[in-house]
Design a protein around this motif. Structure first.
Motif, PDB file in Angstrom:
ATOM      1  N   TYR A  14     -54.700  -7.492  67.502  1.00  0.00           N
ATOM      2  CA  TYR A  14     -55.690  -7.447  68.585  1.00  0.00           C
ATOM      3  C   TYR A  14     -57.047  -7.883  68.052  1.00  0.00           C
ATOM      4  O   TYR A  14     -57.212  -8.156  66.849  1.00  0.00           O
ATOM      5  CB  TYR A  14     -55.738  -6.056  69.220  1.00  0.00           C
ATOM      6  CG  TYR A  14     -56.615  -5.053  68.517  1.00  0.00           C
ATOM      7  CD1 TYR A  14     -57.780  -4.580  69.128  1.00  0.00           C
ATOM      8  CD2 TYR A  14     -56.295  -4.566  67.250  1.00  0.00           C
ATOM      9  CE1 TYR A  14     -58.591  -3.653  68.486  1.00  0.00           C
ATOM     10  CE2 TYR A  14     -57.097  -3.643  66.614  1.00  0.00           C
ATOM     11  CZ  TYR A  14     -58.242  -3.192  67.237  1.00  0.00           C
ATOM     12  OH  TYR A  14     -59.051  -2.281  66.600  1.00  0.00           O
ATOM     13  N   GLY A  15     -58.023  -7.992  68.948  1.00  0.00           N
ATOM     14  CA  GLY A  15     -59.322  -8.560  68.610  1.00  0.00           C
ATOM     15  C   GLY A  15     -60.066  -7.857  67.509  1.00  0.00           C
ATOM     16  O   GLY A  15     -60.922  -8.464  66.850  1.00  0.00           O
ATOM     17  N   GLY A  16     -59.781  -6.595  67.253  1.00  0.00           N
ATOM     18  CA  GLY A  16     -60.481  -5.854  66.221  1.00  0.00           C
ATOM     19  C   GLY A  16     -59.902  -6.028  64.827  1.00  0.00           C
ATOM     20  O   GLY A  16     -60.465  -5.518  63.853  1.00  0.00           O
ATOM     21  N   ASP A  17     -58.780  -6.730  64.704  1.00  0.00           N
ATOM     22  CA  ASP A  17     -58.158  -6.920  63.397  1.00  0.00           C
ATOM     23  C   ASP A  17     -58.893  -7.983  62.583  1.00  0.00           C
ATOM     24  O   ASP A  17     -59.426  -8.953  63.128  1.00  0.00           O
ATOM     25  CB  ASP A  17     -56.686  -7.318  63.562  1.00  0.00           C
ATOM     26  CG  ASP A  17     -55.810  -6.140  63.941  1.00  0.00           C
ATOM     27  OD1 ASP A  17     -56.011  -5.046  63.386  1.00  0.00           O
ATOM     28  OD2 ASP A  17     -54.912  -6.307  64.806  1.00  0.00           O
ATOM     29  N   ASN A  18     -58.881  -7.786  61.281  1.00  0.00           N
ATOM     30  CA  ASN A  18     -59.517  -8.713  60.344  1.00  0.00           C
ATOM     31  C   ASN A  18     -58.590  -9.906  60.099  1.00  0.00           C
ATOM     32  O   ASN A  18     -57.416  -9.726  59.756  1.00  0.00           O
ATOM     33  CB  ASN A  18     -59.810  -7.970  59.036  1.00  0.00           C
ATOM     34  CG  ASN A  18     -60.437  -8.841  57.977  1.00  0.00           C
ATOM     35  OD1 ASN A  18     -59.806  -9.712  57.417  1.00  0.00           O
ATOM     36  ND2 ASN A  18     -61.709  -8.568  57.695  1.00  0.00           N
ATOM     37  N   ALA A  19     -59.107 -11.122  60.250  1.00  0.00           N
ATOM     38  CA  ALA A  19     -58.275 -12.327  60.154  1.00  0.00           C
ATOM     39  C   ALA A  19     -57.633 -12.476  58.777  1.00  0.00           C
ATOM     40  O   ALA A  19     -56.450 -12.815  58.666  1.00  0.00           O
ATOM     41  CB  ALA A  19     -59.108 -13.566  60.484  1.00  0.00           C
ATOM     42  N   GLN A  20     -58.393 -12.227  57.698  1.00  0.00           N
ATOM     43  CA  GLN A  20     -57.849 -12.379  56.356  1.00  0.00           C
ATOM     44  C   GLN A  20     -56.813 -11.308  56.060  1.00  0.00           C
ATOM     45  O   GLN A  20     -55.771 -11.584  55.446  1.00  0.00           O
ATOM     46  CB  GLN A  20     -58.966 -12.335  55.316  1.00  0.00           C
ATOM     47  CG  GLN A  20     -58.483 -12.576  53.883  1.00  0.00           C
ATOM     48  CD  GLN A  20     -57.728 -13.887  53.724  1.00  0.00           C
ATOM     49  OE1 GLN A  20     -58.219 -14.945  54.109  1.00  0.00           O
ATOM     50  NE2 GLN A  20     -56.528 -13.835  53.153  1.00  0.00           N
ATOM     51  N   TRP A  21     -57.068 -10.081  56.503  1.00  0.00           N
ATOM     52  CA  TRP A  21     -56.097  -9.011  56.300  1.00  0.00           C
ATOM     53  C   TRP A  21     -54.810  -9.307  57.055  1.00  0.00           C
ATOM     54  O   TRP A  21     -53.712  -9.054  56.557  1.00  0.00           O
ATOM     55  CB  TRP A  21     -56.680  -7.680  56.764  1.00  0.00           C
ATOM     56  CG  TRP A  21     -57.853  -7.209  55.959  1.00  0.00           C
ATOM     57  CD1 TRP A  21     -58.333  -7.755  54.798  1.00  0.00           C
ATOM     58  CD2 TRP A  21     -58.699  -6.095  56.243  1.00  0.00           C
ATOM     59  NE1 TRP A  21     -59.419  -7.052  54.352  1.00  0.00           N
ATOM     60  CE2 TRP A  21     -59.674  -6.034  55.213  1.00  0.00           C
ATOM     61  CE3 TRP A  21     -58.743  -5.150  57.260  1.00  0.00           C
ATOM     62  CZ2 TRP A  21     -60.662  -5.044  55.185  1.00  0.00           C
ATOM     63  CZ3 TRP A  21     -59.727  -4.170  57.242  1.00  0.00           C
ATOM     64  CH2 TRP A  21     -60.672  -4.119  56.206  1.00  0.00           C
ATOM     65  N   PHE A  22     -54.955  -9.846  58.266  1.00  0.00           N
ATOM     66  CA  PHE A  22     -53.783 -10.201  59.059  1.00  0.00           C
ATOM     67  C   PHE A  22     -52.974 -11.294  58.358  1.00  0.00           C
ATOM     68  O   PHE A  22     -51.743 -11.224  58.272  1.00  0.00           O
ATOM     69  CB  PHE A  22     -54.222 -10.672  60.447  1.00  0.00           C
ATOM     70  CG  PHE A  22     -53.116 -11.244  61.283  1.00  0.00           C
ATOM     71  CD1 PHE A  22     -52.010 -10.482  61.638  1.00  0.00           C
ATOM     72  CD2 PHE A  22     -53.178 -12.560  61.731  1.00  0.00           C
ATOM     73  CE1 PHE A  22     -50.989 -11.010  62.411  1.00  0.00           C
ATOM     74  CE2 PHE A  22     -52.167 -13.094  62.504  1.00  0.00           C
ATOM     75  CZ  PHE A  22     -51.069 -12.323  62.839  1.00  0.00           C
TER      76      PHE A  22
END
Length: 275
Positions: A14-22
């Motif tokens: 979802y929008g609150g997730d960190n792109a690099q962590w994902f």
């Protein structure tokens, strides 16, 4: 051969997730010793450009099936949507910011081969802050079905981010149903009431990213009310008796409402992460 067994991985972002962590989480799924033939990714509402760029790249991979929801619905509905779109009987859950051990899926498929009557197989987790090497805790859960069901009377007996289950078994009890911060525990309870078989492997399957925000989410009046409602469900369905109900509610009142966040962090890391 383990490689002959097909299975799906269900993820939500979802929008609150960190792109690099994902991206790191996805890589831990793709770089397994035993890889899934399908990854279902539910995008729970609008996401920022950096996260969307990662998702768009994944859509080029035939292994991925990406479902985009127009608005954010929350974990319960997102997980149900993911499960509804999985093609295989065996489905593993993966979170958007955690890191799976390289042999996670091989261990779980092996467990299903050795214990074919199992409906769900999970395992242990470690918890880290900032970098994967900075492990601050470990959550140990019981291994056998009877011990898991006994443990269920006082605490959640499965680490959701580690589980792999039979899709048909989950669907028989209604699948994931939205329940504030407790949709997993609620599902395990319904599975136990349906006499389904639980198992955990004695291995760390996922390294879970944590921080002060996680411990804040594990506290507060809203979270406590959700927990009390779940305890009442357990009481009404005779999973626990009245004395256990009172004890569980009292413990949660202290931990989730009366205790400051810093102390709650210590309790979760040092005391609440073991059998």
């Amino acid at each position: 051969m383990l490689e002959d067994i097909k299975f799906s991985v269900s993820m939500c972002v979802y929008g609150g997730d960190n792109a690099q962590w994902f991206k790191t989480a996805v890589e831990s799924v793709l770089n397994q010793t035993l890889v899934p033939n399908e990854i279902v990714l539910v995008v729970d509402g609008p996401v920022p450009d950096d996260l969307n760029a990662v998702i768009l790249k994944l859509e080029e991979n035939d292994t991925f099936k990406v479902i985009r929801l127009k608005k954010n619905h929350g974990h319960g509905i997102a997980r149900k949507t993911g499960l509804d779109n999985c093609s295989n009987e065996l489905v593993a859950i993966m979170d958007a910011d955690d890191i799976s051990a390289r042999n996670r899926f091989a261990r779980q498929i092996e467990a299903f081969r050795n214990y074919p009557d199992s409906d769900i197989v999970g395992g242990m987790i470690t918890e880290f802050i900032d970098t994967p090497e900075n492990v601050v805790g470990k959550r140990i859960v019981p291994l056998e079905d009877s011990a898991i069901k006994e443990y269920m009377q006082c605490r959640c007996p499965m680490n959701l981010v580690t589980v792999m289950f039979k899709r048909s078994s989950i669907e028989k009890v209604g699948g994931f149903i939205d329940w504030y911060c407790e949709e997993d525990y609620y599902l395990w309870l319904r599975m136990a009431l349906a006499n389904m078989k639980f198992r955990n492997v004695d291995n760390v399957l996922v390294n879970v990213r944590v921080g002060k925000e996680m411990y804040q989410r594990r506290g507060g009046v809203k979270y406590f009310k959700s927990e009390v409602k779940l305890q009442k469900y357990m009481l009404d369905n005779k999973i626990i008796g009245y004395s256990r109900y009172l004890l569980n509610v009292t413990e949660r009142l202290i931990l989730q409402v009366l205790m400051p966040n810093k102390m709650r962090s210590f309790i979760f890391q040092k005391l609440a992460r073991s059998k």
